[in-house]
Design an enzyme around this catalytic site. Structure first.
Site, PDB file in Angstrom:
ATOM      1  N   ARG A  18      -8.125   8.761  -8.879  1.00 60.64           N
ATOM      2  CA  ARG A  18      -8.564   8.956  -7.482  1.00 60.64           C
ATOM      3  C   ARG A  18      -7.372   9.372  -6.598  1.00 60.64           C
ATOM      4  O   ARG A  18      -6.294   8.798  -6.670  1.00 60.64           O
ATOM      5  CB  ARG A  18      -9.180   7.655  -6.953  1.00 60.64           C
ATOM      6  CG  ARG A  18      -9.688   7.740  -5.508  1.00 60.64           C
ATOM      7  CD  ARG A  18      -8.672   7.247  -4.514  1.00 60.64           C
ATOM      8  NE  ARG A  18      -9.215   7.168  -3.146  1.00 60.64           N
ATOM      9  CZ  ARG A  18      -8.475   6.979  -2.069  1.00 60.64           C
ATOM     10  NH1 ARG A  18      -7.168   6.820  -2.176  1.00 60.64           N
ATOM     11  NH2 ARG A  18      -9.017   6.925  -0.890  1.00 60.64           N
ATOM     12  N   VAL A  19      -7.594  10.381  -5.784  1.00 66.49           N
ATOM     13  CA  VAL A  19      -6.591  10.827  -4.817  1.00 66.49           C
ATOM     14  C   VAL A  19      -7.236  10.769  -3.436  1.00 66.49           C
ATOM     15  O   VAL A  19      -8.394  11.151  -3.274  1.00 66.49           O
ATOM     16  CB  VAL A  19      -6.126  12.272  -5.145  1.00 66.49           C
ATOM     17  CG1 VAL A  19      -5.278  12.839  -4.020  1.00 66.49           C
ATOM     18  CG2 VAL A  19      -5.345  12.290  -6.461  1.00 66.49           C
ATOM     19  N   THR A  50       1.519   6.996   0.428  1.00 63.23           N
ATOM     20  CA  THR A  50       0.647   5.857   0.145  1.00 63.23           C
ATOM     21  C   THR A  50       0.493   5.617  -1.355  1.00 63.23           C
ATOM     22  O   THR A  50       0.698   6.533  -2.160  1.00 63.23           O
ATOM     23  CB  THR A  50      -0.760   6.111   0.746  1.00 63.23           C
ATOM     24  OG1 THR A  50      -1.531   4.926   0.683  1.00 63.23           O
ATOM     25  CG2 THR A  50      -1.495   7.202  -0.001  1.00 63.23           C
ATOM     26  N   SER A  53       0.807  -1.223   0.000  1.00 62.83           N
ATOM     27  CA  SER A  53       0.000   0.000   0.000  1.00 62.83           C
ATOM     28  C   SER A  53       0.841   1.276   0.000  1.00 62.83           C
ATOM     29  O   SER A  53       0.306   2.362   0.221  1.00 62.83           O
ATOM     30  CB  SER A  53      -0.932   0.000   1.215  1.00 62.83           C
ATOM     31  OG  SER A  53      -0.198  -0.280   2.382  1.00 62.83           O
ATOM     32  N   THR A  62      -4.551   7.183   8.749  1.00 62.77           N
ATOM     33  CA  THR A  62      -4.446   6.016   7.887  1.00 62.77           C
ATOM     34  C   THR A  62      -5.857   5.462   7.697  1.00 62.77           C
ATOM     35  O   THR A  62      -6.718   5.661   8.546  1.00 62.77           O
ATOM     36  CB  THR A  62      -3.496   4.966   8.502  1.00 62.77           C
ATOM     37  OG1 THR A  62      -3.380   3.856   7.621  1.00 62.77           O
ATOM     38  CG2 THR A  62      -3.970   4.464   9.847  1.00 62.77           C
ATOM     39  N   GLY A  63      -6.083   4.801   6.596  1.00 64.53           N
ATOM     40  CA  GLY A  63      -7.413   4.241   6.357  1.00 64.53           C
ATOM     41  C   GLY A  63      -8.092   4.890   5.177  1.00 64.53           C
ATOM     42  O   GLY A  63      -7.425   5.451   4.289  1.00 64.53           O
ATOM     43  N   THR A  86      -1.594   3.344   4.621  1.00 67.55           N
ATOM     44  CA  THR A  86      -0.727   4.510   4.539  1.00 67.55           C
ATOM     45  C   THR A  86       0.343   4.503   5.638  1.00 67.55           C
ATOM     46  O   THR A  86       0.049   4.170   6.780  1.00 67.55           O
ATOM     47  CB  THR A  86      -1.602   5.758   4.763  1.00 67.55           C
ATOM     48  OG1 THR A  86      -2.641   5.718   3.799  1.00 67.55           O
ATOM     49  CG2 THR A  86      -0.814   7.019   4.644  1.00 67.55           C
TER      50      THR A  86
HETATM   51  N1  GLY Z   1      -5.319   6.741   3.343  1.00 67.78           N
HETATM   52  C1  GLY Z   1      -4.954   6.380   2.064  1.00 67.78           C
HETATM   53  C2  GLY Z   1      -5.945   6.660   1.028  1.00 67.78           C
HETATM   54  O1  GLY Z   1      -7.136   6.623   1.293  1.00 67.78           O
HETATM   55  O2  GLY Z   1      -5.559   6.890  -0.082  1.00 67.78           O
END
Ligand code: GLY
Length: 333
Positions: free
Chosen positions: A224-225, A214, A94, A247-248, A196
């Site tokens: 997508r960001v 990440t 990831s 994170t998540g 992340t």
């Molecule tokens: N936390 C990483 C993402 O959603 O891209």
């Protein structure tokens, strides 16, 4: 939305686990309660080296961060080079090299950094560059901007001397081929293992910095960001208060501007643990959380640390001086 009594029950249980004053934690946990307004109580700035980094990989990040500090590096050196270690690890699915690709099979990376002066830099939708966190630092230090995206970020990195390479490993390619067989668009956020890499550091001068990097959601829609390159969402640092990283699932973090929220709660008197709890409660109060994970990790300038996640399974590495511990974060479960 969780009922108010569920918030109260969970907060009281959490107070017992953390050994905190339940009344104060209930106030922090309950989004309907009055805001916390006490000033930051501790005046002493911690100066012995303190690092926090998300997930098991955070141990390697903190080890490198400690090496940087021992060599005279700043908190910024610690977080950039600490997270760069994980970016180069092909077993991390990831982050950086070996990160899972988007639905078109392309690895796209997001990262940001923030220093003690409040300067910030980031890159998003960056391809073919192993160390987005170092590019983010270059954006901060060598441009008047905060965020570069896509081809522009890639061109900038190459102009700064970064080499290109294919970041799709054989493992990642196979995982993508498997995913395609299901012919169903469903991004996957890894809630058990790691996601992340966010890292916070306070150096031997007592100054703070943070970094976040990440490859984002596995098999995401192209373009997508997430939250990780967004200052205030995936990362926020205020050298007078503290720092937070997330994170998540980035969408949930962005909708609540979570890292900024955590630092602002600390400014108002919450401890890092209380602030992270309230930020996760804020998400749970606004959207269904059964299928999403978010974890917050924070430190304040006096050397306190705290974390909280929506679901169990989020852990982080904490280093104080030469001592490192892997800690399981409490959750709303
Ligand atoms: N936390 C990483 C993402 O959603 O891209």
């Amino acid at each position: 939305m969780l009922p108010r009594r569920t918030f109260l029950r969970r907060a009281a249980a959490m107070a017992a686990v953390l050994g905190l004053d339940p009344a104060r934690l209930l106030r922090a946990a309950d989004p309907t309660a009055a805001p916390i307004s006490q000033p930051l109580s501790s005046g002493a700035r911690f100066k012995s080296g303190h690092m926090l980094a998300t997930w098991n990989h955070g141990i390697a990040s903190n080890e490198e961060g400690w090496r940087q500090m021992q060599a005279g590096g700043t908190a910024l050196d610690a977080v950039v080079e600490g997270t760069a270690v994980v970016e180069s690890d092909p077993t991390g699915s990831s982050v950086g090299l070996g990160g899972r690709p988007d639905r078109d099979g392309k690895v796209t990376l997001d990262a940001c950094v923030m220093n003690a002066a409040g300067d910030a830099g980031g890159v998003c939708f960056l391809e073919d560059i192993e160390h987005p966190v170092r590019v983010a630092r270059a954006v901060m230090e060598d441009t008047p901007h905060v965020l570069l995206a896509g081809q522009g970020a890639r061109d900038f990195a190459i102009a700064k001397g970064f080499k290109t390479r294919d970041l799709l490993t054989e493992d990642s390619r196979k995982a993508w081929e498997e995913w395609k067989k299901s012919a169903e668009y469903k991004p996957i956020i890894n809630i058990e293992n790691h996601d992340t890499i966010g890292m916070l550091a306070q150096d031997l001068e007592g100054n703070l910095a943070g970094a976040c990097t990440t490859s984002g959601l596995a098999f995401k829609l192209r373009g997508r960001v997430g939250d990780s390159p967004i200052i205030g969402a995936g990362l926020f640092v205020d050298n007078e208060v503290g720092a937070c990283t997330a994170t998540g699932l980035g969408e949930a973090v962005m909708k609540t501007l979570g890292s900024f929220l955590v630092v602002e709660l600390m400014r108002q008197g919450a401890s890092p643990a209380e602030a992270c709890l309230e930020a996760t409660q804020r998400i749970a109060a606004r959207m269904p959380v059964e299928d999403l994970q978010v974890g917050y990790l924070a430190m304040d300038i006096s050397g306190r640390a705290g974390a909280h996640a929506i679901h169990g399974g989020f852990n982080y590495a904490r280093t104080l001086g030469q001592r490192t511990q892997l800690i399981d974060a409490p959750s709303l479960d």
